[in-house]
Design a protein around this motif. Structure first.
Motif, PDB file in Angstrom:
ATOM      1  N   THR A  49     -36.863   7.399 -22.754  1.00 56.28           N
ATOM      2  CA  THR A  49     -35.713   7.994 -22.081  1.00 56.28           C
ATOM      3  C   THR A  49     -34.444   7.198 -22.360  1.00 56.28           C
ATOM      4  O   THR A  49     -33.383   7.774 -22.628  1.00 56.28           O
ATOM      5  CB  THR A  49     -35.977   8.110 -20.566  1.00 56.28           C
ATOM      6  OG1 THR A  49     -37.226   8.794 -20.371  1.00 56.28           O
ATOM      7  CG2 THR A  49     -34.881   8.888 -19.879  1.00 56.28           C
ATOM      8  N   TYR A  94     -28.075  13.302 -23.612  1.00 56.35           N
ATOM      9  CA  TYR A  94     -28.682  12.760 -22.404  1.00 56.35           C
ATOM     10  C   TYR A  94     -27.757  11.686 -21.839  1.00 56.35           C
ATOM     11  O   TYR A  94     -27.310  10.802 -22.565  1.00 56.35           O
ATOM     12  CB  TYR A  94     -30.056  12.180 -22.733  1.00 56.35           C
ATOM     13  CG  TYR A  94     -30.967  13.200 -23.399  1.00 56.35           C
ATOM     14  CD1 TYR A  94     -31.666  14.131 -22.636  1.00 56.35           C
ATOM     15  CD2 TYR A  94     -31.107  13.249 -24.780  1.00 56.35           C
ATOM     16  CE1 TYR A  94     -32.489  15.076 -23.232  1.00 56.35           C
ATOM     17  CE2 TYR A  94     -31.929  14.193 -25.390  1.00 56.35           C
ATOM     18  CZ  TYR A  94     -32.617  15.105 -24.617  1.00 56.35           C
ATOM     19  OH  TYR A  94     -33.428  16.039 -25.207  1.00 56.35           O
ATOM     20  N   TYR A  97     -30.790   9.070 -16.022  1.00 51.09           N
ATOM     21  CA  TYR A  97     -31.971   9.600 -15.339  1.00 51.09           C
ATOM     22  C   TYR A  97     -32.296   8.755 -14.118  1.00 51.09           C
ATOM     23  O   TYR A  97     -31.926   7.585 -14.040  1.00 51.09           O
ATOM     24  CB  TYR A  97     -33.183   9.669 -16.279  1.00 51.09           C
ATOM     25  CG  TYR A  97     -33.857   8.338 -16.558  1.00 51.09           C
ATOM     26  CD1 TYR A  97     -35.058   8.006 -15.932  1.00 51.09           C
ATOM     27  CD2 TYR A  97     -33.309   7.399 -17.428  1.00 51.09           C
ATOM     28  CE1 TYR A  97     -35.689   6.789 -16.184  1.00 51.09           C
ATOM     29  CE2 TYR A  97     -33.928   6.195 -17.683  1.00 51.09           C
ATOM     30  CZ  TYR A  97     -35.119   5.895 -17.054  1.00 51.09           C
ATOM     31  OH  TYR A  97     -35.742   4.693 -17.301  1.00 51.09           O
ATOM     32  N   ASN A 117     -38.525  13.039 -13.458  1.00 55.65           N
ATOM     33  CA  ASN A 117     -37.202  12.426 -13.465  1.00 55.65           C
ATOM     34  C   ASN A 117     -36.150  13.453 -13.082  1.00 55.65           C
ATOM     35  O   ASN A 117     -36.311  14.649 -13.353  1.00 55.65           O
ATOM     36  CB  ASN A 117     -36.834  11.905 -14.866  1.00 55.65           C
ATOM     37  CG  ASN A 117     -37.631  10.704 -15.277  1.00 55.65           C
ATOM     38  OD1 ASN A 117     -37.899   9.828 -14.481  1.00 55.65           O
ATOM     39  ND2 ASN A 117     -38.019  10.660 -16.537  1.00 55.65           N
ATOM     40  N   LEU A 119     -32.921  14.268 -14.570  1.00 54.13           N
ATOM     41  CA  LEU A 119     -32.309  13.958 -15.862  1.00 54.13           C
ATOM     42  C   LEU A 119     -30.965  14.662 -15.984  1.00 54.13           C
ATOM     43  O   LEU A 119     -30.892  15.890 -15.952  1.00 54.13           O
ATOM     44  CB  LEU A 119     -33.234  14.398 -16.998  1.00 54.13           C
ATOM     45  CG  LEU A 119     -32.752  14.120 -18.415  1.00 54.13           C
ATOM     46  CD1 LEU A 119     -32.760  12.612 -18.689  1.00 54.13           C
ATOM     47  CD2 LEU A 119     -33.634  14.839 -19.427  1.00 54.13           C
TER      48      LEU A 119
END
Length: 155
Positions: A49, A94, A97, A117, A119
């Motif tokens: 992540t 992204y 998170y 998560n 996110l």
């Protein structure tokens, strides 16, 4: 004769206690090993992540299998190469998170990780805080866990 019986009884108690202690010690060692493996798996999924957020394709490539696939919440199955292209072009961006829940099940050199998560991401033009659940299949190769595939859903 009583003395011999007492000695025999004490010997049996000692042997039984020693065997029980050794058995418990072995169970503790096995539990410690499993906990260490689970910790490694959780660490690598967190690393995944973080690398997504950092757009670090080189780092992602090191922890993902050559044939890695990502199944999106829409059901679309994406190859690693296509996903990397989407990350590089920021069609998939992204931001951050928050981990909600994780679980790991290990069977030999294979494992299944389920992580939930929140996110923050922009996917194909839509930014949202996604309630994302990732089910990842991993394999241990040469002492390291590699992510083979990931299937996303919402929770």
């Amino acid at each position: 004769m009583k003395r011999v019986l007492k000695l025999l009884l004490l010997s049996l108690i000692f042997i039984s206690t020693e065997a029980h202690t050794q058995s418990k010690s072995k169970q503790t060692m096995e539990s410690d090993k499993e906990n260490a493996e689970k910790s490694q798996i959780i660490d690598i999924t967190r690393q995944l992540t973080e690398l997504m957020i950092d757009r670090n394709i080189t780092g992602l490539n090191k922890i993902l299998d050559a044939g890695f696939t990502l199944t999106h919440i829409t059901g679309y199955v994406q190859s690693k190469e296509e996903w990397f292209s989407e990350i590089e072009s920021e069609r998939m961006k992204y931001y951050s998170y928050t981990e909600v829940k994780t679980s790991v099940n290990i069977e030999g050199d294979k494992a299944v990780f389920v992580g939930q998560n929140l996110l923050d991401a922009r996917i194909w033009g839509t930014r949202n805080k996604w309630r994302l659940q990732q089910t990842m299949h991993l394999e241990k190769r040469n002492g390291s866990w590699i992510i083979v595939k990931s299937v996303a859903s919402t929770f």
